[in-house]
Design an enzyme around this catalytic site. Structure first.
Site, PDB file in Angstrom:
ATOM      1  N   TRP A   1      37.219  49.816  29.016  1.00 58.68           N
ATOM      2  CA  TRP A   1      36.232  49.548  29.624  1.00 58.68           C
ATOM      3  C   TRP A   1      35.575  50.257  30.652  1.00 58.68           C
ATOM      4  O   TRP A   1      34.194  50.394  31.034  1.00 58.68           O
ATOM      5  CB  TRP A   1      36.048  48.033  29.626  1.00 58.68           C
ATOM      6  CG  TRP A   1      36.777  47.679  31.042  1.00 58.68           C
ATOM      7  CD1 TRP A   1      37.782  47.944  31.330  1.00 58.68           C
ATOM      8  CD2 TRP A   1      36.413  46.819  32.048  1.00 58.68           C
ATOM      9  NE1 TRP A   1      38.330  47.587  32.674  1.00 58.68           N
ATOM     10  CE2 TRP A   1      37.278  46.595  32.887  1.00 58.68           C
ATOM     11  CE3 TRP A   1      35.189  46.031  32.231  1.00 58.68           C
ATOM     12  CZ2 TRP A   1      37.182  45.781  34.213  1.00 58.68           C
ATOM     13  CZ3 TRP A   1      35.125  45.107  33.402  1.00 58.68           C
ATOM     14  CH2 TRP A   1      36.070  45.217  34.250  1.00 58.68           C
TER      15      TRP A   1
ATOM     16  N   GLU B   1      43.417  40.819  35.591  1.00 60.11           N
ATOM     17  CA  GLU B   1      44.613  40.721  34.792  1.00 60.11           C
ATOM     18  C   GLU B   1      45.723  40.179  35.249  1.00 60.11           C
ATOM     19  O   GLU B   1      46.781  39.902  34.500  1.00 60.11           O
ATOM     20  CB  GLU B   1      45.140  42.205  34.457  1.00 60.11           C
ATOM     21  CG  GLU B   1      43.796  42.925  33.581  1.00 60.11           C
ATOM     22  CD  GLU B   1      44.195  44.305  33.549  1.00 60.11           C
ATOM     23  OE1 GLU B   1      44.898  45.102  34.036  1.00 60.11           O
ATOM     24  OE2 GLU B   1      43.868  45.127  32.306  1.00 60.11           O
TER      25      GLU B   1
ATOM     26  N   LYS C   1      43.164  40.132  40.862  1.00 62.85           N
ATOM     27  CA  LYS C   1      43.618  41.594  40.916  1.00 62.85           C
ATOM     28  C   LYS C   1      42.417  42.388  41.389  1.00 62.85           C
ATOM     29  O   LYS C   1      42.706  43.328  42.103  1.00 62.85           O
ATOM     30  CB  LYS C   1      44.222  41.807  39.394  1.00 62.85           C
ATOM     31  CG  LYS C   1      44.408  43.322  39.391  1.00 62.85           C
ATOM     32  CD  LYS C   1      44.923  43.595  37.964  1.00 62.85           C
ATOM     33  CE  LYS C   1      45.333  45.467  38.101  1.00 62.85           C
ATOM     34  NZ  LYS C   1      45.678  45.970  36.614  1.00 62.85           N
ATOM     35  N   GLN C   2      41.236  42.233  40.896  1.00 61.84           N
ATOM     36  CA  GLN C   2      40.137  43.207  41.043  1.00 61.84           C
ATOM     37  C   GLN C   2      38.843  42.072  40.631  1.00 61.84           C
ATOM     38  O   GLN C   2      39.104  41.193  40.158  1.00 61.84           O
ATOM     39  CB  GLN C   2      40.233  44.253  39.983  1.00 61.84           C
ATOM     40  CG  GLN C   2      40.166  43.823  38.621  1.00 61.84           C
ATOM     41  CD  GLN C   2      40.606  44.900  37.595  1.00 61.84           C
ATOM     42  OE1 GLN C   2      41.755  44.907  37.256  1.00 61.84           O
ATOM     43  NE2 GLN C   2      39.610  45.638  37.130  1.00 61.84           N
TER      44      GLN C   2
HETATM   45  C1  BGC Z   1      42.624  47.691  35.260  1.00 59.17           C
HETATM   46  C2  BGC Z   1      41.836  47.847  34.255  1.00 59.17           C
HETATM   47  C3  BGC Z   1      41.458  49.087  33.703  1.00 59.17           C
HETATM   48  C4  BGC Z   1      42.629  49.921  33.541  1.00 59.17           C
HETATM   49  C5  BGC Z   1      42.291  51.239  33.596  1.00 59.17           C
HETATM   50  C6  BGC Z   1      43.860  48.491  34.886  1.00 59.17           C
HETATM   51  O1  BGC Z   1      44.706  48.792  36.180  1.00 59.17           O
HETATM   52  O2  BGC Z   1      42.958  46.277  35.624  1.00 59.17           O
HETATM   53  O3  BGC Z   1      40.498  46.938  34.375  1.00 59.17           O
HETATM   54  O4  BGC Z   1      40.588  49.250  32.804  1.00 59.17           O
HETATM   55  O5  BGC Z   1      43.408  49.751  34.744  1.00 59.17           O
HETATM   56  O6  BGC Z   1      41.795  51.832  34.594  1.00 59.17           O
END
Ligand code: BGC
Length: 771
Positions: free
Chosen positions: A349, A492, A605-606
């Site tokens: 995404w 996540e 996490k983010q």
């Molecule tokens: C993130 C995802 C992201 C992926 C690739 C992961 O660590 O949580 O949101 O799409 O990295 O960048």
């Protein structure tokens, strides 16, 4: 003068140079990633010409995935063409031996040339070396490299070995069969090989020219063949103070290239026979011209600040994004581009939500390509939906070839409690990507006004996504509403969330947009309506979308104005996350908790709810945004490079200007900072796009929401001005912001709003607004 910028050194008077002043062998991988060279077709890590322990040579061609049973598909690491082995009077050039002085290595961000120079003394021999190389922007197959060697103390005998080394692997996996290797016309070394399973054929050819001062030496190489290797060897006596120039021309062709004329081997050879007549400078100039005319002219950002760190960071971000974005529509851009083996070349995404704004507002044709890829990817996405028992198209969490249903790996790192590998559930349940792709498509259509794309592909993508959602939501009798259970949202660290707010709002948007598109097509464009009706039975879909949109549960702000990240988040205990936020290491929290435990803690996490508030900001008041910022920001540990940019932009929006700048600097340092582990397996493309987003959408105040184009800038206190251009509905708009005013101009007529005022700007008129 060289001084330290973030982690890497830069020059005070040069906004386009990043480099190092020492070899720093323990951290080679970081620099290899940072000094990546590419052109959207071919990508090469910045490994050195001679070999060192800890090096990770990688070269990729986009869209050439290969897969072994029980392993994730990945871009195969191609045979290396960078290598040059030099012996001086029989002693191998290696900076681990002898004495090296005046070492400098840098990447010129303007044209992607790497330049390295140093003096090297080993015993009585002292020599000056200068290496240069680039991946061409004007000829996507071409790599050219040059080394100049000047003995400073004695006459020397130089032996140079250069060739094509197919003993590379993807961390141990050999994707190529043993090759056909041979010499053509006594001068051209060629390797033809093929991926083991996807059967993509490759040809790589190398040709060398040598000059003593300015006179060319016509030398035929001594050929050396080994397993998966072919080298050319030269031996030359060079007198003191004379300069030997060795030029390497190399090219790479793959059997799925769109420009293939005869076959990989013939095309590869023919091109090199032609290109090899030109000199290094001429070929570099051709490439530089494309960078200048096509790229920099169309993506300008100029920051006047107390130092040039922000300018270098934004130049670096633009450099990498353009070096990695595919130039044709059958490929996408990986989370790490082609800069390393991390994420195996897969697209996430990250493309639609983080990178799309950059491409569509600078060079929309690149954004267009990325979306055509998603259109082609409908094949894989429909397959994935069917496999799960759903309808429509479910886009893969990790995307590789367009026909693939899902490319996410199944197993990750070890669980600290059980010691077993942790199952990666993202491919199964991180489903918001299907909304994100549709969102990206709609943003592109709105920003560019590209109706042809909308009719031919865009509406179909959005409708197929809406159809998937209509089949994925489930009825909850107790609340008398549809809901979305068992998902992973952007955070996540919650693996089994129900009603993740980001996901539910995105799904709601997608189904509503789907219904709107059907209404609009039925009214205005019966040809497109009929075409899509045959594929999707639009009147049935319409009814379903209307029902499910109106009855989908959307977590509303509670009595404290907080939007719950998911059904349970607000009921979980909190922990002190300072240590994880302060740590340089991503995933530090896994030293103390496993995923099952994290699942039940108020740790994010983010950016998750905060990203929802940014993407759908028109639907929420500033007060709600502020309250949710205060709630979630302290609980967010930013274990993803996608997090800082959202925080920086939102902070600027709600007047937390110092925080905004702090997050901007953190974002710039993801790759360019002092953390020597952060970029080992490749740099962070969405993080880099985030740097541009913070500057343009944050400080530059550009938004393209429901009200059309809005410009509400506020630049950091340490900046004097910010000047940039963007493309909005095919018109290039130039903006200059200072602390007290901003001006806007274009060659064409356009409209924008600043707070509640609408402005109509005539061609070439300059509208000046006091802030
Ligand atoms: C993130 C995802 C992201 C992926 C690739 C992961 O660590 O949580 O949101 O799409 O990295 O960048």
């Amino acid at each position: 003068m060289v001084y330290m910028l973030f982690g890497i050194s830069t020059k005070k008077d040069d906004d386009w140079w990043i480099g190092v002043t020492a070899l720093d062998t323990p951290h080679l991988s970081k620099y290899e990633s940072l000094m990546f060279q590419g052109n959207g077709y071919l990508g090469i890590r910045g490994s050195l010409e001679e070999h060192y322990l800890n090096e990770k040579r990688d070269m990729f061609v986009l869209g050439t995935f290969d897969k072994f049973e029980n392993e994730a598909t990945e871009l195969p690491n191609l045979p290396d063409i960078v290598n040059i082995e030099i012996q001086v009077n029989g002693k191998l050039l290696s900076l681990n031996h002898g004495e090296t002085t005046d070492y400098q290595r840098g990447l010129n961000l303007r044209n992607g040339e790497i330049i390295r120079s140093f003096n090297w003394q080993n015993g009585k021999d002292k020599l000056h070396f200068e290496f240069r190389r680039f991946v061409s922007m004007s000829n996507c197959h071409l790599f050219v490299s040059q080394v100049k060697i000047t003995p400073l103390s004695e006459n020397v005998r130089l032996q140079i070995k250069s060739g094509i080394d197919g003993q590379q692997t993807n961390s141990g996996t050999q994707h190529f069969v043993e090759a056909n290797k041979r010499l053509f016309n006594a001068r051209f070394v060629q390797m033809q090989t093929q991926t083991q399973n996807s059967l993509v054929k490759f040809a790589l050819t190398e040709y060398h020219r040598l000059f003593l001062n300015t006179s060319e030496l016509i030398l035929n190489p001594r050929l050396q063949l080994e397993r998966r290797q072919i080298f050319a060897n030269y031996s030359i006596d060079v007198e003191k103070n004379k300069c030997l120039t060795f030029v390497k021309y190399a090219d790479v062709f793959a059997s799925n290239d769109k420009d293939l004329q005869v076959n990989v081997s013939k095309d590869c050879l023919k091109q090199l026979e032609h290109v090899g007549r030109e000199d290094y400078q001429k070929l570099l100039a051709d490439s530089t011209r494309v960078w200048e005319d096509k790229i920099w002219q169309n993506s300008s950002v100029e920051i006047s600040s107390h130092n040039n760190k922000p300018q270098i960071a934004v130049n670096y971000a633009r450099y990498q994004l353009f070096a990695n974005v595919p130039r044709d529509y059958s490929k996408n851009i990986g989370a790490k581009g082609m800069t390393g083996e991390g994420y195996k070349g897969h697209a996430f995404w990250d493309t639609e939500i983080f990178m799309m704004p950059f491409f569509m507002m600078n060079i929309p044709s690149y954004a267009h390509n990325l979306l055509i890829y998603r259109y082609l990817n409908l094949i894989g996405a429909q397959k994935k939906a069917r496999q799960g028992g759903y309808h429509g198209a479910q886009f893969p969490w990790e995307a590789a070839m367009p026909e693939d249903a899902e490319s996410a790996p199944l197993w990750g790192s070890a669980d600290i409690i059980t010691g077993e590998p942790m199952k990666i559930l993202s491919g199964e349940t991180e489903i918001h990507v299907t909304g994100d792709v549709a969102f990206g498509v709609y943003q592109y259509i709105k920003n560019t006004g590209d109706q042809e794309f909308a009719r031919r592909m865009g509406y179909e993508i959005i409708l197929q996504c809406a159809k998937f959602w209509a089949s994925r939501v489930s009825w909850n009798v107790s609340i008398d509403q549809f809901e979305i259970i068992d998902v992973i949202g952007p955070d996540e660290y919650k693996e089994h969330a129900s009603n993740n707010a980001f996901t539910n709002y995105m799904v709601h948007w997608c189904m509503r947009k789907g219904a709107e598109i059907i209404t609009q097509l039925r009214r205005d464009d019966l040809i497109t309506y009929d075409k899509l009706d045959k594929k999707m039975d639009l009147s049935k879909l319409f009814k379903e979308l209307i029902l499910k949109t109106s009855k989908l549960y959307l977590p509303e702000p509670n009595n404290k104005e907080i939007i719950a990240q998911d059904d349970n988040y607000l009921s979980y205990p909190r922990i002190n996350v300072d240590k994880y936020r302060a740590s340089d290491n991503v995933s530090e929290i896994f030293r103390d908790f496993d995923l099952k435990q994290l699942d039940k803690l108020q740790v994010t996490k983010q950016a998750d709810v905060l990203l929802l508030l940014l993407l759908f900001e028109d639907d929420f008041s500033k007060d709600i945004i502020k309250k949710n910022w205060d709630y979630y920001e302290p609980k967010t540990i930013h274990d993803s490079s996608l997090s800082f940019s959202t925080h920086a932009i939102l902070a600027n929006d709600i007047g937390l200007y110092n925080k905004a700048f702090e997050y901007f600097e953190k974002n710039c340092q993801i790759d360019l900072g002092t953390n020597m582990n952060s970029s080992v397996k490749g740099i962070h493309m969405a993080g880099l796009a985030g740097t541009w987003k913070i500057v343009i959408e944050g400080f530059g105040g550009i938004r393209t929401g429901k009200e059309g184009l809005q410009i509400q800038p506020h630049i950091p206190s340490t900046w004097n001005s910010l000047k940039y251009s963007i493309v909005w509905q095919g018109k290039r708009i130039k903006v200059l912001v200072t602390h007290t005013s901003f001006s806007v101009t274009s060659d064409e007529k356009f409209e924008f709003s600043y707070h509640d005022h609408n402005y109509h700007v005539e061609p070439k008129e300059k509208v000046l607004i006091a802030i």
